[in-house]
Write an enzyme that holds these catalytic residues in place. Structure first.
Site, PDB file in Angstrom:
ATOM      1  N   TYR A  61      82.331  74.831  55.041  1.00 18.92           N
ATOM      2  CA  TYR A  61      81.462  74.334  53.972  1.00 18.92           C
ATOM      3  C   TYR A  61      81.579  72.826  53.907  1.00 18.92           C
ATOM      4  CZ  TYR A  61      78.914  77.744  51.303  1.00 18.92           C
ATOM      5  OH  TYR A  61      77.973  78.641  50.899  1.00 18.92           O
ATOM      6  N   GLU A  63      79.216  70.706  51.667  1.00 20.88           N
ATOM      7  CA  GLU A  63      78.164  70.192  50.775  1.00 20.88           C
ATOM      8  C   GLU A  63      78.374  68.704  50.544  1.00 20.88           C
ATOM      9  OE1 GLU A  63      77.663  72.501  47.229  1.00 20.88           O
ATOM     10  OE2 GLU A  63      77.313  74.338  48.369  1.00 20.88           O
ATOM     11  N   ASP A 207      54.429  65.139  60.059  1.00 19.42           N
ATOM     12  CA  ASP A 207      55.249  66.267  60.514  1.00 19.42           C
ATOM     13  C   ASP A 207      55.050  66.316  62.034  1.00 19.42           C
ATOM     14  OD1 ASP A 207      56.186  68.701  61.361  1.00 19.42           O
ATOM     15  OD2 ASP A 207      55.295  69.857  59.732  1.00 19.42           O
ATOM     16  N   THR A 233      60.971  69.571  63.385  1.00 14.22           N
ATOM     17  CA  THR A 233      61.949  70.578  63.794  1.00 14.22           C
ATOM     18  C   THR A 233      62.666  70.041  65.028  1.00 14.22           C
ATOM     19  OG1 THR A 233      60.275  71.701  65.116  1.00 14.22           O
ATOM     20  CG2 THR A 233      60.671  72.571  62.906  1.00 14.22           C
ATOM     21  N   LYS A 236      61.267  72.634  69.260  1.00 14.05           N
ATOM     22  CA  LYS A 236      60.021  72.811  70.024  1.00 14.05           C
ATOM     23  C   LYS A 236      60.151  71.948  71.292  1.00 14.05           C
ATOM     24  CE  LYS A 236      57.365  74.225  65.988  1.00 14.05           C
ATOM     25  NZ  LYS A 236      58.170  73.921  64.786  1.00 14.05           N
ATOM     26  N   ARG A 242      67.425  75.679  66.572  1.00 15.13           N
ATOM     27  CA  ARG A 242      66.407  75.976  65.553  1.00 15.13           C
ATOM     28  C   ARG A 242      66.800  75.350  64.215  1.00 15.13           C
ATOM     29  NH1 ARG A 242      62.332  79.180  65.714  1.00 15.13           N
ATOM     30  NH2 ARG A 242      62.915  79.456  67.869  1.00 15.13           N
TER      31      ARG A 242
END
Ligand code: DSN
Length: 430
Positions: A61, A63, A207, A233, A236, A242
């Site tokens: 973790y 954060e 985008d 992203t 691609k 991903r």
């Protein structure tokens, strides 16, 4: 006893711990290796990225941001995220980057929350003309939360007409214009979008998910330094794990960071961020640039042979990594096209064409991309052979038995370009 004793379930190889999942992992590896992958939004990531994504970083973790975390024990993952940030900054030349978004959709959600207020007017390319569902589709959070006005392509050329978009922007007076597409085969004119945004007092968000690898490789103009915020992203054309990321001008940096965490997400996926660091690092190599150039060259070769064989392409060709086949003048639907190509050993997706009269579950088009086959090592001559197979499969007179023969042809081509040989030859599936 330790739960990591050699005999305990936590120490077992997946083939022993969960044979059902192990079999499915193996089958998916064989499916990817045994077919020609041409979904324009897919690619094959490298072994190092697969290793990072399957690493112990999944346990952590973290954060917060590097060196400002809400958890202890973050000294190692801080360095991982620092590397991802430094490399992304070097690749794209951005002021600021946040590498934590779990996906492109989350990246867009975070960007909107900084650039506009709920109910504000936004212009984005309509999904039916090649946009993306997070660019204002009514049933998506974007269309529900903001007043999106879709812009589309010209009925004559099927290209974006910047004069039409300018006219629409003056009428709509949006607070934000979103540029970027999922099924548009031509270069996007980011400076023209920025000029229009400035004229109407809007901000510009790009985008660039589909073309991110081409941008990193210098074969598509970059939106960085032109748009106020750029989302993307990783997986691609960029070929990473991903996930998503956001770049922005310094003035939006704090807002974007806070929008991602705590605005939308909790703990970042540190194993995926390690994969992003690797992928960004690989973007800096001559091999990567050559691959992006070849992706575009391969797509041009594909388009040329498809057109020569009488296949209609939206806009008549391509400038990037994808073509959009228009089947509307044939008896075949997009769904038929996808199914025929699948039988011929080629994986694609049905896709609406501009002004499509068929529903999205059927469509009149097929979207075909060259990034994944390029990553396997194919060049323009190979894509000419792929185009010949596709053209025959999409000829209405081609019978099922002929599709099976085409599958043998595509299989023979694929076999010359082994995918993940080091995994295929292992007994463990991944
Ligand atoms: N669903 C992706 C595509 O196929 O283009 C975009 O997120």
């Amino acid at each position: 006893m330790s739960f990591f004793d050699p005999e305990s379930q936590l120490s077992q190889d997946v083939s022993v711990a969960d044979p059902a999942i192990a079999t499915l992992l193996r089958r998916e590896l064989e499916r990817q290796a045994g077919t020609l992958e041409m979904i324009a939004s897919e690619n094959f990531t490298g072994i190092a990225v697969l290793q990072a994504v399957g690493s112990v970083l999944t346990n952590k973790y973290a954060e917060g941001l590097p060196h400002k975390r809400y958890y202890g024990g973050c000294e190692v993952v801080d360095e991982v995220e620092d590397l991802a940030i430094a490399r992304a900054t070097q690749v794209f030349g951005c002021d600021h980057v946040n590498v934590q978004p779990h996906s492109g959709s989350t990246a867009n959600e975070a960007a909107y929350s900084v650039l506009v207020q709920p109910g504000d007017r936004v212009m984005g390319m309509s999904l039916a003309h090649g946009g993306h569902l997070t660019h204002g589709l009514k049933v998506n959070f974007s269309g529900r939360m903001y007043e999106f006005h879709g812009y589309g392509v010209s009925p004559e050329t099927h290209r974006l007409d910047m004069d039409d978009i300018r006219r629409q922007a003056h009428e709509v007076k949006p607070k934000l214009i979103v540029a970027g597409a999922s099924a548009y085969p031509r270069t996007l004119d980011f400076p023209a979008f920025r000029d229009i945004a400035d004229e109407v007092g809007a901000r510009l968000m790009v985008d660039m998910a589909h073309v991110a690898g081409l941008v990193a490789g210098g074969v598509h103009p970059s939106p960085v330094g032109i748009a106020h915020v750029v989302t993307s992203t990783m997986h691609k054309t960029l070929g990473g794990p991903r996930s998503g990321f956001i770049m922005c001008d310094e003035e939006f940096a704090t807002g974007i960071d806070r929008a991602v965490f705590p605005g939308l997400q909790g703990g970042p996926l540190m194993h995926v961020i390690a994969g992003k660091a690797i992928a960004f690092g690989q973007c800096l190599t001559p091999e990567f640039r050559e691959r992006q150039q070849r992706t575009v060259d391969n797509c041009a070769a594909l388009a040329e042979v498809l057109v020569a064989n009488g296949i209609d392409l939206v806009t008549g060709g391509t400038d990037n990594h994808l073509v959009l086949v228009d089947l509307s003048k044939t008896p075949l639907t997009g769904k038929d096209g996808e199914e025929r190509l699948e039988r011929a050993g080629i994986t694609v997706n049905k896709n609406g064409v501009p002004f499509d009269e068929r529903p999205p579950t059927v469509t009149s088009g097929v979207r075909i991309g060259t990034a994944a086959l390029t990553t396997r090592g194919m060049g323009p001559d190979d894509l000419r052979e792929v185009a010949a197979i596709i053209a025959e499969a999409l000829t209405p007179a081609t019978a099922d038995a002929d599709l099976d023969a085409l599958r043998a042809r595509s299989g023979a081509l694929g076999a010359r370009f082994p995918l993940y040989p080091q995994l295929i030859n292992e007994t463990t599936p991944v």
